[in-house]
Design a protein around this motif. Structure first.
Motif, PDB file in Angstrom:
ATOM      1  N   PRO A   1     -16.918   8.857  -3.562  1.00 42.19           N
ATOM      2  CA  PRO A   1     -17.019   7.421  -3.295  1.00 42.19           C
ATOM      3  C   PRO A   1     -18.349   7.048  -2.659  1.00 42.19           C
ATOM      4  CG  PRO A   1     -15.740   8.477  -1.585  1.00 42.19           C
ATOM      5  CD  PRO A   1     -16.045   9.547  -2.595  1.00 42.19           C
ATOM      6  N   VAL A   2     -18.637   5.744  -2.662  1.00 40.16           N
ATOM      7  CA  VAL A   2     -19.900   5.219  -2.156  1.00 40.16           C
ATOM      8  C   VAL A   2     -19.629   4.323  -0.941  1.00 40.16           C
ATOM      9  CG1 VAL A   2     -21.957   3.873  -2.705  1.00 40.16           C
ATOM     10  CG2 VAL A   2     -20.865   5.263  -4.480  1.00 40.16           C
ATOM     11  N   CYS A   3     -20.396   4.537   0.113  1.00 39.40           N
ATOM     12  CA  CYS A   3     -20.328   3.698   1.308  1.00 39.40           C
ATOM     13  C   CYS A   3     -21.585   2.848   1.381  1.00 39.40           C
ATOM     14  CB  CYS A   3     -20.198   4.571   2.556  1.00 39.40           C
ATOM     15  SG  CYS A   3     -20.246   3.670   4.118  1.00 39.40           S
ATOM     16  N   ALA A   4     -21.432   1.563   1.662  1.00 41.16           N
ATOM     17  CA  ALA A   4     -22.576   0.663   1.829  1.00 41.16           C
ATOM     18  C   ALA A   4     -22.892   0.512   3.311  1.00 41.16           C
ATOM     19  CB  ALA A   4     -22.277  -0.702   1.216  1.00 41.16           C
ATOM     20  N   VAL A   5     -24.183   0.644   3.639  1.00 40.49           N
ATOM     21  CA  VAL A   5     -24.669   0.451   5.006  1.00 40.49           C
ATOM     22  C   VAL A   5     -25.702  -0.663   4.968  1.00 40.49           C
ATOM     23  CG1 VAL A   5     -25.801   1.507   6.995  1.00 40.49           C
ATOM     24  CG2 VAL A   5     -24.335   2.897   5.518  1.00 40.49           C
ATOM     25  N   THR A   6     -25.549  -1.653   5.832  1.00 37.87           N
ATOM     26  CA  THR A   6     -26.496  -2.765   5.847  1.00 37.87           C
ATOM     27  C   THR A   6     -26.928  -3.100   7.257  1.00 37.87           C
ATOM     28  OG1 THR A   6     -26.866  -5.080   5.202  1.00 37.87           O
ATOM     29  CG2 THR A   6     -24.627  -4.485   5.881  1.00 37.87           C
ATOM     30  N   THR A   7     -28.204  -3.394   7.418  1.00 33.51           N
ATOM     31  CA  THR A   7     -28.724  -3.923   8.683  1.00 33.51           C
ATOM     32  C   THR A   7     -28.992  -5.415   8.599  1.00 33.51           C
ATOM     33  OG1 THR A   7     -31.052  -3.536   8.124  1.00 33.51           O
ATOM     34  CG2 THR A   7     -29.855  -1.704   9.149  1.00 33.51           C
ATOM     35  N   LEU A   8     -28.686  -6.013   7.444  1.00 34.44           N
ATOM     36  CA  LEU A   8     -29.100  -7.389   7.178  1.00 34.44           C
ATOM     37  C   LEU A   8     -27.894  -8.300   6.977  1.00 34.44           C
ATOM     38  CD1 LEU A   8     -31.878  -6.557   4.571  1.00 34.44           C
ATOM     39  CD2 LEU A   8     -32.205  -7.058   7.002  1.00 34.44           C
ATOM     40  N   PRO A   9     -27.838  -9.424   7.689  1.00 36.09           N
ATOM     41  CA  PRO A   9     -26.735 -10.360   7.477  1.00 36.09           C
ATOM     42  C   PRO A   9     -26.757 -11.016   6.109  1.00 36.09           C
ATOM     43  CG  PRO A   9     -28.350 -11.279   9.015  1.00 36.09           C
ATOM     44  CD  PRO A   9     -28.739  -9.851   8.788  1.00 36.09           C
ATOM     45  N   ILE A  10     -27.890 -10.970   5.395  1.00 29.13           N
ATOM     46  CA  ILE A  10     -27.958 -11.620   4.080  1.00 29.13           C
ATOM     47  C   ILE A  10     -27.107 -10.907   3.033  1.00 29.13           C
ATOM     48  CG2 ILE A  10     -30.231 -12.618   4.512  1.00 29.13           C
ATOM     49  CD1 ILE A  10     -31.418 -10.401   2.740  1.00 29.13           C
ATOM     50  N   THR A  11     -26.499  -9.785   3.390  1.00 25.95           N
ATOM     51  CA  THR A  11     -25.586  -9.098   2.465  1.00 25.95           C
ATOM     52  C   THR A  11     -24.144  -9.581   2.618  1.00 25.95           C
ATOM     53  OG1 THR A  11     -25.287  -7.326   4.084  1.00 25.95           O
ATOM     54  CG2 THR A  11     -27.001  -7.005   2.425  1.00 25.95           C
ATOM     55  N   ALA A  12     -23.921 -10.628   3.388  1.00 22.04           N
ATOM     56  CA  ALA A  12     -22.554 -11.045   3.739  1.00 22.04           C
ATOM     57  C   ALA A  12     -21.700 -11.421   2.536  1.00 22.04           C
ATOM     58  CB  ALA A  12     -22.614 -12.219   4.717  1.00 22.04           C
ATOM     59  N   ASP A  13     -22.309 -11.783   1.410  1.00 22.97           N
ATOM     60  CA  ASP A  13     -21.536 -12.191   0.238  1.00 22.97           C
ATOM     61  C   ASP A  13     -21.274 -11.045  -0.734  1.00 22.97           C
ATOM     62  OD1 ASP A  13     -21.480 -14.964   1.001  1.00 22.97           O
ATOM     63  OD2 ASP A  13     -23.604 -15.045   0.468  1.00 22.97           O
ATOM     64  N   LEU A  14     -21.703  -9.819  -0.402  1.00 20.69           N
ATOM     65  CA  LEU A  14     -21.561  -8.705  -1.325  1.00 20.69           C
ATOM     66  C   LEU A  14     -20.270  -7.912  -1.181  1.00 20.69           C
ATOM     67  CD1 LEU A  14     -25.246  -7.380  -1.402  1.00 20.69           C
ATOM     68  CD2 LEU A  14     -24.082  -8.895  -3.022  1.00 20.69           C
ATOM     69  N   PRO A  15     -19.645  -7.816   0.008  1.00 22.99           N
ATOM     70  CA  PRO A  15     -18.352  -7.112   0.065  1.00 22.99           C
ATOM     71  C   PRO A  15     -17.353  -7.721  -0.911  1.00 22.99           C
ATOM     72  CG  PRO A  15     -19.191  -7.417   2.285  1.00 22.99           C
ATOM     73  CD  PRO A  15     -20.118  -8.192   1.368  1.00 22.99           C
ATOM     74  N   GLY A  16     -16.727  -6.857  -1.697  1.00 22.98           N
ATOM     75  CA  GLY A  16     -15.810  -7.323  -2.727  1.00 22.98           C
ATOM     76  C   GLY A  16     -16.463  -7.499  -4.081  1.00 22.98           C
ATOM     77  N   ARG A  17     -17.792  -7.559  -4.119  1.00 20.56           N
ATOM     78  CA  ARG A  17     -18.505  -7.720  -5.387  1.00 20.56           C
ATOM     79  C   ARG A  17     -19.080  -6.404  -5.902  1.00 20.56           C
ATOM     80  NH1 ARG A  17     -20.421 -12.797  -7.125  1.00 20.56           N
ATOM     81  NH2 ARG A  17     -19.752 -14.558  -5.842  1.00 20.56           N
ATOM     82  N   LEU A  18     -19.464  -5.508  -4.997  1.00 13.30           N
ATOM     83  CA  LEU A  18     -20.073  -4.245  -5.400  1.00 13.30           C
ATOM     84  C   LEU A  18     -19.018  -3.137  -5.399  1.00 13.30           C
ATOM     85  CD1 LEU A  18     -23.487  -4.286  -3.474  1.00 13.30           C
ATOM     86  CD2 LEU A  18     -22.999  -5.028  -5.815  1.00 13.30           C
TER      87      LEU A  18
END
Length: 408
Positions: free
Chosen positions: A124-141
């Motif tokens: 499986p793949v885990c996403a790590v983000t330091t940026l709030p601009i990714t807020a719309d990506l959970p559930g899409r990737l």
């Protein structure tokens, strides 16, 4: 009966600053993990909305070149520093997030370009983000877990769209599976949203920075040559030169110094013009990370004169432990992040105290008690910090209501 433990991540997709552009904490951490994970590193447009100024023009040109010189998001133009487990991609993005349709457009652009690449990674793949601009990506990737590595209060950063970033930060806090924060101040902000977070303070590469303790005029490094010939003593700062710096402290130091120079090393982002006009202040602009130990070697005192602002209350400056590891005197303004290390450096509370302390430290080595206290840095290496971050990649084991026995 104990539920089946979920499998640890096999790959990572990381959203952060451009790989290799400057030495962020996220890059330090991921470098430690590269031998163990396949990593898809996503260079984004960042958090600064376009404006009509030279800095924006340069940044737009840089991103445009990345997009043109690579095959969209495929990473066919790899950075010079490449690892077999690292793939750096430059997805094309819309440079605004302020309106709802801006956010929807960027979420669509990123998901369309990144989903096929993520699907090729070991699962499986885990996403790590330091940026709030990714807020719309959970559930899409197509990732199994989202970790928000919270490094700053972006809503308070000077020059950014604070309202938009504050909204997206709250959304990211709400949607992340796990949250990691670099300071207790950020943890308190996250707790206000009824979320828990792990504390992960910054690390330091001791071997690299301790090289600044030995100056050899016959074999000067490029960093040392940058300051060669500049009349000392030298009070040196490196980092972003912006309005987080305390103008009154720098003015007081400038007036207090009868000789020598204040040196600010790093990119300028709309700093106070009064600072740049000080007669004994010099700016060097951004320098390669590898040059900084040499610059520290030539410094007499390393300074961190941040103003008391909401954004600085939340930050943990990466440079603080780097400064201490050099063995040089360090003089800082009072911030929450420095108080844990107040026995290792000089913490000052006013412009006059800051200026007097810097000038006093010009005269010799740091006190013996500070030297002894700095031995704690041995526990702050990036490898140990990366292991703490890695704990966030594994979901907590599930238990049934009728079996609360500890896992083996």
């Amino acid at each position: 009966m104990i539920a089946k433990r979920m499998e640890s991540a096999a790959s990572l997709v990381v959203f952060s600053d451009d790989w290799g552009r400057h030495p962020s904490s996220c890059q330090h951490l991921i470098r430690q993990l590269l031998p163990h994970y396949k990593v898809l590193w996503v260079n984004t447009i960042g958090t600064r909305a376009p404006r009509f100024d030279m800095a924006t023009v340069k940044r737009v040109a840089e991103k445009a070149w990345q997009w043109i010189s690579s095959d969209q998001a495929t990473g066919d133009n790899p950075p010079p520093e490449q690892h077999r487990n690292l793939k750096v991609v430059n997805p094309r993005m819309w440079p605004w997030f302020g309106r709802r349709h801006d956010r929807r457009l960027n979420a669509w652009l990123l998901s369309q370009q990144l989903s096929p690449l993520i699907g090729q990674l070991p699962q499986p793949v885990c996403a790590v983000t330091t940026l709030p601009i990714t807020a719309d990506l959970p559930g899409r990737l197509p990732v199994t877990r989202w970790v928000y590595y919270c490094v700053d209060d972006f809503g308070e950063w000077p020059g950014l769209d604070g309202d938009t970033l504050r909204t997206m930060d709250l959304d990211m806090v709400r949607r992340a599976d796990e949250i990691v924060a670099v300071s207790t101040h950020l943890q308190q902000m996250i707790a206000c949203q009824k979320r828990e977070s792990r504390l992960l303070t910054h690390g330091v590469d001791l071997d690299l920075w301790q090289s600044a303790q030995t100056a050899d005029s016959q074999h000067m490094t490029p960093g040392e040559r940058l300051l060669d010939g500049l009349e000392g003593p030298l009070a040196v700062f490196w980092g972003v030169v912006d309005r987080r710096l305390d103008t009154d402290m720098l003015i007081a130091l400038s007036e207090r110094m009868k000789e020598g120079h204040i040196v600010l090393v790093g990119p300028q982002q709309d700093p106070d013009e009064r600072v740049l006009q000080l007669p004994n202040l010099r700016t060097l602009g951004p320098q390669p990370f590898e040059a900084l130990p040499g610059i520290a070697c030539q410094a007499d005192v390393l300074i961190m004169p941040y103003a008391n602002l909401p954004v600085t209350q939340a930050m943990q400056p990466l440079k603080m432990k780097e400064y201490m590891a050099t063995g040089k005197p360090v003089v800082v303004s009072r911030l929450p992040a420095v108080m844990e290390w107040s026995d290792c450096l000089d913490v000052t509370f006013s412009p006059r105290e800051f200026a007097d302390t810097v000038v006093r430290r010009f005269s010799g080595r740091i006190p013996e008690d500070q030297q002894q206290a700095r031995t704690r840095l041995k526990q702050e290496g990036w490898r140990a910090k990366a292991k703490l971050l890695e704990m966030s990649f594994v979901p907590e084991p599930l238990q049934s209501e009728d079996d609360q026995r500890p896992l083996p």
